[in-house]
Design an enzyme around this catalytic site. Structure first.
Site, mmCIF file in Angstrom:
data_model
loop_
_atom_site.group_PDB
_atom_site.id
_atom_site.type_symbol
_atom_site.label_atom_id
_atom_site.label_comp_id
_atom_site.label_asym_id
_atom_site.label_seq_id
_atom_site.Cartn_x
_atom_site.Cartn_y
_atom_site.Cartn_z
ATOM 1 N N GLU A 276 47.836 -28.452 38.846
ATOM 2 C CA GLU A 276 48.963 -29.069 38.418
ATOM 3 C C GLU A 276 48.864 -30.049 37.476
ATOM 4 O OE1 GLU A 276 52.708 -31.351 40.066
ATOM 5 O OE2 GLU A 276 51.540 -30.546 41.424
ATOM 6 N N LYS A 293 56.621 -27.331 42.545
ATOM 7 C CA LYS A 293 57.276 -27.485 43.691
ATOM 8 C C LYS A 293 57.937 -25.939 44.106
ATOM 9 C CE LYS A 293 57.382 -30.519 45.413
ATOM 10 N NZ LYS A 293 56.359 -31.058 46.346
#
Length: 475
Positions: A276, A293
């Site tokens: 990420e 997410k």
């Protein structure tokens, strides 16, 4: 200080026709020669094909080290021969880093083309999750138990930068040391660290029952309107012996994450295989953040793997979680970006990694004049994807419900170049190794519709290519 930045074409550098795998091994061997040195750092684009995995940045021998522990920020000179004169009276780590960066920009002069490279001297290292205590007023319920500081940046002028896409190698070094550094970086040095192995099985700081009790507490806070989303994580720990570097090599081989990193510190090591991005900023002020997410496990069955991927694409709960964090980060970026420049060019995109499929969104913006990476960090750290929304209340609840502090986990690793270029990760899938113990975390964002047992299982899905890999007896 005069620096030289030059492309290397010497004997020993792989030919452009050499395979990607062979180039990757060569880069690994370059860092192996310095991995045991204090403050050596590899910002490792370990993924072969990911679009954010282009450059390897290897740095060593910092001139200064900036660190933070609690409310105390310290700047220490570590290279007695340096000609750089850096001082800072700032009490917060991010303000001090900004101060140091400004002085570096005035004192470093580069002979070479810096236009195409991400790093040509500057600051690099770790900002751990608990650095957030300098930015927000948070409760002090858990002890500061770690040897690793809350944040550590080195001031680096020695670097090897590898452009994987074009298969080119660049060396940055003080002009007076350039020939010496070229020899050192390209040396064919035999390096045989002690074999790595765990000496006990992984233990979590929460049993299943403990996790579900905390999950119920989160649901109560959500129902009461304290938050819309709260990230809850468990910590796995195990004793080990041998080389942390060899442990990292196992992890990068199994994970191939685009924002991987290894950092050697005097009392610990950071091993990160993060997928990420936190925030990147170009020298022209273009900003990007890519929150993750939404997660589904990979499967050895192609049919089941595709079914998991499709289920994630269509999962209303995961899309809602992702959208909450997108809105939080749009707000964070808007504080320091031009009006109407913050956009979401990709919403709910799927990115697939060896262990999991992830739902990833992309948010971009254009910095306001006189804004910079440090102001962005001050407004957005720690990342919303690993705290919750609203962020500060979520962090208060995390402190209440998690048994231990997070340290490096859910912080960020990255760099800020003197040109203004910067990039940084969110340190998920990240371990610290210190005092003979490894610590690894896994968590997830909880919303009111979350199912406790599913969320508990998801934490294990996220470390499916970490915990078992390090239990292996192969060196």
């Amino acid at each position: 200080m005069q620096l030289t930045l030059r492309e290397l074409t010497e004997h020993g550098i792989p030919a452009k026709s050499t395979s990607v795998e062979a180039w990757d091994l060569w880069v690994q061997q370059r860092f192996a020669t310095i991995e045991a040195h204090h403050y050596s750092l590899w910002l490792d684009s370990a993924a072969f094909e990911h679009p954010n995995s282009r450059y390897h940045i290897l740095v060593k021998q910092p001139e200064y080290v900036l660190s933070a522990r609690g409310q105390t920020t310290t700047l220490n000179r570590v290279n007695d021969a340096t000609t750089l004169q850096i001082r800072s009276s700032a009490t917060s780590f991010i303000d001090a880093a900004s101060d140091v960066h400004q002085q570096l920009s005035e004192q470093l002069h580069i002979d070479g083309d810096t236009q195409t490279l991400p790093f040509c001297g500057g600051l690099a290292g770790l900002m751990g999750y608990d650095l957030g205590r300098q930015l927000e007023r948070l409760p002090e319920l858990n002890t500061a138990e770690y040897a690793t500081d809350d944040a550590i940046f080195g001031v680096y002028v020695n670097a090897l930068i590898i452009d994987k896409q074009q298969k080119r190698v660049f060396l940055l070094a003080p002009t007076t040391e350039f020939a010496e550094q070229r020899t050192e970086w390209l040396a064919d040095t035999t390096h045989t660290p002690p074999p790595f192995k765990l000496t006990e099985t992984w233990q979590s700081n929460m049993s299943a029952e403990n996790y579900l009790a905390r999950f119920d507490a989160v649901k109560a806070y959500l129902a009461a309107g304290d938050c819309y989303q709260i990230n809850l994580a468990q910590r796995f720990s195990a004793r080990y012996q041998g080389s942390e570097w060899l442990a990292y090599l196992r992890l990068r081989e199994s994970n191939r994450a685009p924002f991987s990193a290894f950092m050697r510190l005097p009392s610990s090591a950071i091993l990160s295989v993060s997928p990420e991005r936190f925030i990147s900023v170009s020298a022209q002020g273009q900003v990007e953040t890519k929150p993750i997410k939404g997660t589904r496990p990979r499967s050895a069955s192609a049919q089941q793997d595709e079914a998991n991927r499709t289920a994630l694409i269509n999962a209303e709960k995961d899309r809602a979680e992702n959208l909450m964090i997108v809105d939080l980060l749009r707000n964070d970026l808007s504080k320091h970006c031009l009006p109407n420049s913050v956009k979401v060019p990709k919403l709910f995109a799927i990115e697939s990694f060896p262990a999991v499929h992830h739902l990833v969104s992309t948010i971009v913006g254009q910095l306001k004049p006189h804004s910079d990476t440090f102001l962005l960090w001050g407004g957005a750290f720690p990342g919303g994807s690993i705290t919750g929304a609203p962020k500060v209340r979520a962090m208060e609840i995390i402190e209440e419900l998690e048994p231990n502090r997070r340290n490096a986990y859910c912080g960020s690793m990255g760099y800020v170049c003197i040109t203004g270029n910067s990039d940084s990760s969110i340190t998920i899938r990240t371990l610290i190794a210190e005092r003979g113990a490894l610590h690894c975390w896994a968590g997830g964002g909880l919303v009111y519709d979350s199912d406790g047992r599913e969320e508990y299982q998801e934490t294990f899905d996220k470390v499916a290519r970490i915990l078992p890999v390090l239990e292996s007896s192969d060196d």
